[in-house]
Design a protein around this motif. Structure first.
Motif, PDB file in Angstrom:
ATOM      1  N   ARG A 132     -50.288  16.605 -39.466  1.00  0.00           N
ATOM      2  CA  ARG A 132     -50.306  17.996 -39.914  1.00  0.00           C
ATOM      3  C   ARG A 132     -51.733  18.560 -39.886  1.00  0.00           C
ATOM      4  NH1 ARG A 132     -46.412  20.166 -42.951  1.00  0.00           N
ATOM      5  NH2 ARG A 132     -45.640  18.084 -43.479  1.00  0.00           N
ATOM      6  N   GLN A 133     -52.689  17.751 -40.348  1.00  0.00           N
ATOM      7  CA  GLN A 133     -54.085  18.202 -40.387  1.00  0.00           C
ATOM      8  C   GLN A 133     -54.694  18.287 -38.994  1.00  0.00           C
ATOM      9  OE1 GLN A 133     -55.369  15.147 -43.077  1.00  0.00           O
ATOM     10  NE2 GLN A 133     -55.067  16.411 -44.908  1.00  0.00           N
ATOM     11  N   LEU A 134     -54.256  17.391 -38.097  1.00  0.00           N
ATOM     12  CA  LEU A 134     -54.752  17.447 -36.725  1.00  0.00           C
ATOM     13  C   LEU A 134     -54.396  18.770 -36.066  1.00  0.00           C
ATOM     14  CD1 LEU A 134     -53.775  13.871 -35.440  1.00  0.00           C
ATOM     15  CD2 LEU A 134     -56.054  14.651 -36.131  1.00  0.00           C
ATOM     16  N   PHE A 135     -53.260  19.336 -36.453  1.00  0.00           N
ATOM     17  CA  PHE A 135     -52.800  20.572 -35.813  1.00  0.00           C
ATOM     18  C   PHE A 135     -53.052  21.822 -36.642  1.00  0.00           C
ATOM     19  CE2 PHE A 135     -51.023  19.145 -31.889  1.00  0.00           C
ATOM     20  CZ  PHE A 135     -50.871  20.324 -31.166  1.00  0.00           C
ATOM     21  N   MET A 184     -56.412  17.725 -31.582  1.00  0.00           N
ATOM     22  CA  MET A 184     -55.069  17.859 -31.010  1.00  0.00           C
ATOM     23  C   MET A 184     -54.825  16.824 -29.921  1.00  0.00           C
ATOM     24  SD  MET A 184     -54.554  21.993 -30.961  1.00  0.00           S
ATOM     25  CE  MET A 184     -54.490  22.899 -32.512  1.00  0.00           C
ATOM     26  N   GLN A 185     -55.900  16.330 -29.293  1.00  0.00           N
ATOM     27  CA  GLN A 185     -55.732  15.257 -28.320  1.00  0.00           C
ATOM     28  C   GLN A 185     -55.167  14.012 -28.988  1.00  0.00           C
ATOM     29  OE1 GLN A 185     -55.972  17.332 -25.844  1.00  0.00           O
ATOM     30  NE2 GLN A 185     -57.151  15.916 -24.546  1.00  0.00           N
ATOM     31  N   VAL A 186     -55.645  13.737 -30.183  1.00  0.00           N
ATOM     32  CA  VAL A 186     -55.162  12.572 -30.931  1.00  0.00           C
ATOM     33  C   VAL A 186     -53.700  12.775 -31.319  1.00  0.00           C
ATOM     34  CG1 VAL A 186     -55.519  11.148 -32.982  1.00  0.00           C
ATOM     35  CG2 VAL A 186     -57.490  12.118 -31.768  1.00  0.00           C
ATOM     36  N   ALA A 187     -53.355  13.999 -31.720  1.00  0.00           N
ATOM     37  CA  ALA A 187     -51.961  14.301 -32.061  1.00  0.00           C
ATOM     38  C   ALA A 187     -51.049  14.091 -30.861  1.00  0.00           C
ATOM     39  CB  ALA A 187     -51.855  15.744 -32.569  1.00  0.00           C
ATOM     40  N   GLY A 188     -51.511  14.514 -29.697  1.00  0.00           N
ATOM     41  CA  GLY A 188     -50.721  14.337 -28.487  1.00  0.00           C
ATOM     42  C   GLY A 188     -50.487  12.873 -28.165  1.00  0.00           C
ATOM     43  N   ARG A 189     -51.508  12.062 -28.398  1.00  0.00           N
ATOM     44  CA  ARG A 189     -51.362  10.628 -28.139  1.00  0.00           C
ATOM     45  C   ARG A 189     -50.385  10.002 -29.116  1.00  0.00           C
ATOM     46  NH1 ARG A 189     -50.376   6.890 -24.756  1.00  0.00           N
ATOM     47  NH2 ARG A 189     -51.228   4.835 -25.299  1.00  0.00           N
ATOM     48  N   MET A 190     -50.387  10.458 -30.359  1.00  0.00           N
ATOM     49  CA  MET A 190     -49.415   9.958 -31.332  1.00  0.00           C
ATOM     50  C   MET A 190     -47.997  10.290 -30.886  1.00  0.00           C
ATOM     51  SD  MET A 190     -51.526  11.023 -34.792  1.00  0.00           S
ATOM     52  CE  MET A 190     -50.226  10.642 -35.981  1.00  0.00           C
ATOM     53  N   ALA A 191     -47.794  11.475 -30.327  1.00  0.00           N
ATOM     54  CA  ALA A 191     -46.473  11.859 -29.829  1.00  0.00           C
ATOM     55  C   ALA A 191     -46.068  10.991 -28.640  1.00  0.00           C
ATOM     56  CB  ALA A 191     -46.466  13.332 -29.442  1.00  0.00           C
ATOM     57  N   GLU A 192     -47.035  10.669 -27.790  1.00  0.00           N
ATOM     58  CA  GLU A 192     -46.743   9.802 -26.651  1.00  0.00           C
ATOM     59  C   GLU A 192     -46.301   8.424 -27.119  1.00  0.00           C
ATOM     60  OE1 GLU A 192     -49.572  11.527 -23.042  1.00  0.00           O
ATOM     61  OE2 GLU A 192     -50.288   9.825 -24.249  1.00  0.00           O
ATOM     62  N   LEU A 193     -46.972   7.885 -28.115  1.00  0.00           N
ATOM     63  CA  LEU A 193     -46.617   6.565 -28.624  1.00  0.00           C
ATOM     64  C   LEU A 193     -45.250   6.582 -29.307  1.00  0.00           C
ATOM     65  CD1 LEU A 193     -50.103   5.535 -30.052  1.00  0.00           C
ATOM     66  CD2 LEU A 193     -48.961   4.559 -28.042  1.00  0.00           C
ATOM     67  N   ALA A 194     -44.923   7.710 -29.946  1.00  0.00           N
ATOM     68  CA  ALA A 194     -43.626   7.805 -30.629  1.00  0.00           C
ATOM     69  C   ALA A 194     -42.473   7.917 -29.650  1.00  0.00           C
ATOM     70  CB  ALA A 194     -43.624   9.000 -31.568  1.00  0.00           C
ATOM     71  N   THR A 195     -42.712   8.441 -28.462  1.00  0.00           N
ATOM     72  CA  THR A 195     -41.638   8.662 -27.493  1.00  0.00           C
ATOM     73  C   THR A 195     -41.673   7.689 -26.319  1.00  0.00           C
ATOM     74  OG1 THR A 195     -43.011  10.237 -26.262  1.00  0.00           O
ATOM     75  CG2 THR A 195     -41.579  11.137 -28.001  1.00  0.00           C
ATOM     76  N   GLY A 196     -42.828   7.096 -26.066  1.00  0.00           N
ATOM     77  CA  GLY A 196     -42.971   6.254 -24.883  1.00  0.00           C
ATOM     78  C   GLY A 196     -43.098   7.057 -23.608  1.00  0.00           C
ATOM     79  N   LYS A 197     -43.410   8.362 -23.736  1.00  0.00           N
ATOM     80  CA  LYS A 197     -43.534   9.237 -22.568  1.00  0.00           C
ATOM     81  C   LYS A 197     -44.886   9.950 -22.619  1.00  0.00           C
ATOM     82  CE  LYS A 197     -38.538  10.118 -22.588  1.00  0.00           C
ATOM     83  NZ  LYS A 197     -37.476  11.140 -22.714  1.00  0.00           N
ATOM     84  N   ASP A 198     -45.351  10.415 -21.444  1.00  0.00           N
ATOM     85  CA  ASP A 198     -46.605  11.171 -21.433  1.00  0.00           C
ATOM     86  C   ASP A 198     -46.343  12.585 -21.941  1.00  0.00           C
ATOM     87  OD1 ASP A 198     -46.433  13.169 -18.958  1.00  0.00           O
ATOM     88  OD2 ASP A 198     -45.515  11.262 -18.353  1.00  0.00           O
ATOM     89  N   PHE A 199     -47.393  13.237 -22.369  1.00  0.00           N
ATOM     90  CA  PHE A 199     -47.231  14.521 -23.062  1.00  0.00           C
ATOM     91  C   PHE A 199     -46.613  15.591 -22.176  1.00  0.00           C
ATOM     92  CE2 PHE A 199     -48.458  18.606 -24.824  1.00  0.00           C
ATOM     93  CZ  PHE A 199     -48.124  18.432 -26.168  1.00  0.00           C
TER      94      PHE A 199
END
Length: 644
Positions: A132-135, A184-199
């Motif tokens: 939340r804070q990252l964004f 936001m780059q870090v947030a994007g990487r967290m989303a990638e790890l949660a989905t197993g897909k690139d942003f």
């Protein structure tokens, strides 16, 4: 708002050059057809954007405005077409936030997850920051890579994060609001790890494809073969693609019957996420909306305006390059202005797209306001020779003409126009160089008082009451000196003899050289700074309602095109010349000098020039007394007119 030190804002000195002139004869056939189709007249908006393009700040642009799910205006400018794909810079933050929200809905990722949960290599305080804070720019991460560091143009988000992990934190998470994009780059990487897909895949599958955004991407950002998606400023889009996104957001996540995002996700994006974090620098919302509140940001979007209970009613995602999407809940409107600034030309002129584009929602509101005027209000343009002046007229009886102040326009008189029209034939107009009227020319000499005389002649007004505030008071004083026989009375509110050289002292070469240097200094410092300084000067002294008028005063200043501080202005008022002219004649016209209580100790030269003039104080008011205390202002003017 913190300046973009090492990326974008170093190219810019702030300038807003707002072309507000609007002549009916100059409207294109296409504009007239759009007006006929929608019932709204967007010619002022169109002229403003065309002025920007003509000034070479943009090679082209496009805009779409939708009200109540109906397109009320769309247009293409310069070398753009309806499918032009443009880098939208920070306007992509809104898209990125929606993408993260979709992952939160479908995976175990939570807005309250700490960075270290997904990226354990963040072992310092940065690891304590939440998604939340990252964004919401409250993570404590540095805003951008250090000036002497590598730029953030890697091939993957994984590589990008590796260059962030060892950067020192700027603050403890949740304690400070700094606008930037690196977190936001870090947030994007967290989303990638949660989905197993690139942003980019996450964005396409969850947002772009369901919304039919076929020409919107986060990668590749150039022709080098692709970079890591720059969530905070690297997306490309088109006019209609982004309009699809705004349609979805404006319908609480629903797009044409399909729920793309949950209503709760959209609400979270629009909710105050700054909380108690300290805003170190004057932030964007305060600068463009003159709104002093702490809840300026949600998730990936600015909360520009709030209602009485703190809900966001005007939200946006402005970009340094000029692209500006917004949703205005007060008018049930969303719009997108798509463009990309020419850095060299903008830098030379000091033009700032970031602070310039957000004037558009205010102008759109004016369009709706004009459309809603009672049918009894007559509007039009008067040709005064070399320019057209916009005016509005209402009521019957003795003519009464309101003259606005410097940097203002006819709307200054909203608290008076309809009230006085109950008894008088009321006219308010935009002086040359303000509002909808044409701009002056440096080599064309004229007086505002002469423009007023021509306006009266065209409207077949033999004699009139004049009520002017500040500059309007100077103009009324000039008219008194030059055309006493055309007057019934004069009310000069916050008015006086303007202590400047008059037409009897034309510009010398030396004076012009000094003036040109002054103009360059204004550009170097940024004309937006001149606007902010002017606003603060007007708001320096007043009564208990002074802060209550800050926004309405700012909106007029914001729309003002600043022709005057950017040119060697002709002698448009008599200035010091008025003193001798007034003293040589016997003034028989009733004159009231209406002085704000906050200015009661100032010496007024007009009173010395017109011994029969009376001075009356407007209680509990400052310079802009007609707005700050309209009840007493109106009462005092009415009493004066009764007893004239």
């Amino acid at each position: 708002m913190k300046v973009f030190v090492n990326t974008y804002f170093r190219f810019y000195v702030i300038l807003i050059l707002c072309g507000l002139t609007m002549g009916c004869s100059n409207l294109s056939k296409q504009t007239q057809q759009r007006k006929k189709n929608s019932g709204y007249d967007f010619s002022d908006v169109e002229h403003k954007i065309q002025t920007w393009v003509d000034s070479s700040y943009y090679s082209g642009a496009s805009i779409i405005i939708v009200k109540n799910d109906t397109v009320v205006y769309e247009n293409i400018f310069g070398n753009y077409n309806k499918d032009t794909q443009v880098f939208i810079a920070s306007a992509g933050k809104w898209l990125a936030a929606a993408t993260i929200a979709s992952v939160v809905e479908k995976t175990s990722l939570s807005w309250d997850d700490k960075v270290k949960k997904w990226l354990p290599e963040f072992k310092d305080v940065k690891g304590e920051a939440t998604l939340r804070q990252l964004f919401s720019h409250t993570s404590g991460f540095p805003d951008y890579q250090p000036k002497d560091s590598v730029t953030d143009n890697y091939q993957t988000l994984e590589e990008s994060v590796k260059h962030i992990v060892n950067l020192p934190a700027d603050a403890q998470p949740g304690t400070s609001f700094h606008y930037g994009g690196l977190a936001m780059q870090v947030a994007g990487r967290m989303a990638e790890l949660a989905t197993g897909k690139d942003f980019e895949t996450i964005f396409q599958e969850n947002i772009a494809m369901p919304l039919g955004m076929k020409n919107t991407h986060f990668v590749p950002v150039d022709n080098s073969g692709g970079h890591s998606p720059m969530l905070g400023g690297g997306a490309k889009s088109t006019l209609y693609d982004y309009a699809h996104f705004l349609e979805m957001i404006s319908h609480d996540g629903n797009y044409k019957g399909k729920q793309i995002l949950k209503k709760e996700s959209v609400a979270a994006m629009q909710t105050d996420q700054v909380g108690n974090a300290k805003i170190v620098d004057p932030e964007y919302a305060k600068k463009v909306r003159a709104e002093n509140h702490n809840g300026v940001y949600g998730l990936g979007e600015w909360r520009e305006e709030l209602d009485a209970i703190g809900n966001a009613v005007l939200i946006s995602s402005p970009s340094w390059a000029g692209a500006y999407p917004w949703i205005d809940k007060t008018t049930n409107t969303y719009g997108f202005f798509l463009t990309h600034v020419n850095v060299e030309n903008a830098n030379k002129a000091g033009f700032s797209s970031f602070y310039n584009s957000p004037v558009l929602p205010i102008m759109v509101r004016d369009v709706y306001k004009n459309k809603a005027l009672p049918k009894e209000v007559k509007t039009g343009f008067i040709n005064v020779g070399g320019a057209k002046l916009y005016y509005e007229e209402l009521g019957k009886g003795e003519p009464l003409i309101f003259i606005h102040g410097h940097s203002f326009d006819h709307s200054e008189w909203d608290p008076q126009f309809f009230e006085f029209a109950k008894k008088y034939r009321v006219i308010r107009y935009d002086c040359r160089g303000y509002g909808y009227s044409d701009k002056p020319k440096e080599n064309l000499a004229f007086l505002h008082a002469d423009d007023l005389l021509k306006l009266m002649n065209k409207l077949k007004i033999k004699r009139a009451h004049l009520v002017g505030l500040s500059m309007g008071g100077f103009i009324a004083t000039d008219f008194l000196a030059l055309h006493q026989n055309r007057l019934l009375s004069v009310t000069a509110a916050s008015g006086d003899i303007f202590p400047v050289s008059g037409p009897s002292e034309p510009w010398t070469k030396e004076q012009l050289a000094v003036r040109r240097a002054e103009i360059e200094k204004v550009k170097q410092k940024g004309t937006m700074n001149q606007k902010w300084n002017w606003l603060n000067a007007l708001m320096r002294n007043g009564g208990t309602n002074l802060e209550g008028i800050r926004r309405v005063v700012w909106d007029m200043i914001y729309k003002w095109d600043q022709w005057q501080p950017l040119h060697a202005e002709p002698r448009l008022v008599l200035g010091n010349d008025a003193v001798s002219i007034l003293k040589k004649q016997k003034i028989t016209v009733p004159v009231m000098v209406l002085t704000a209580e906050a200015d009661k100790n100032r010496v007024n030269q007009l009173l010395a020039c017109v011994p029969t003039a009376v001075q009356v104080l407007v209680p509990n008011a400052g310079h802009v007394s007609n707005l700050e205390n309209p009840v007493d202002f109106n009462r005092l003017v009415i009493e004066f007119l009764k007893n004239k």
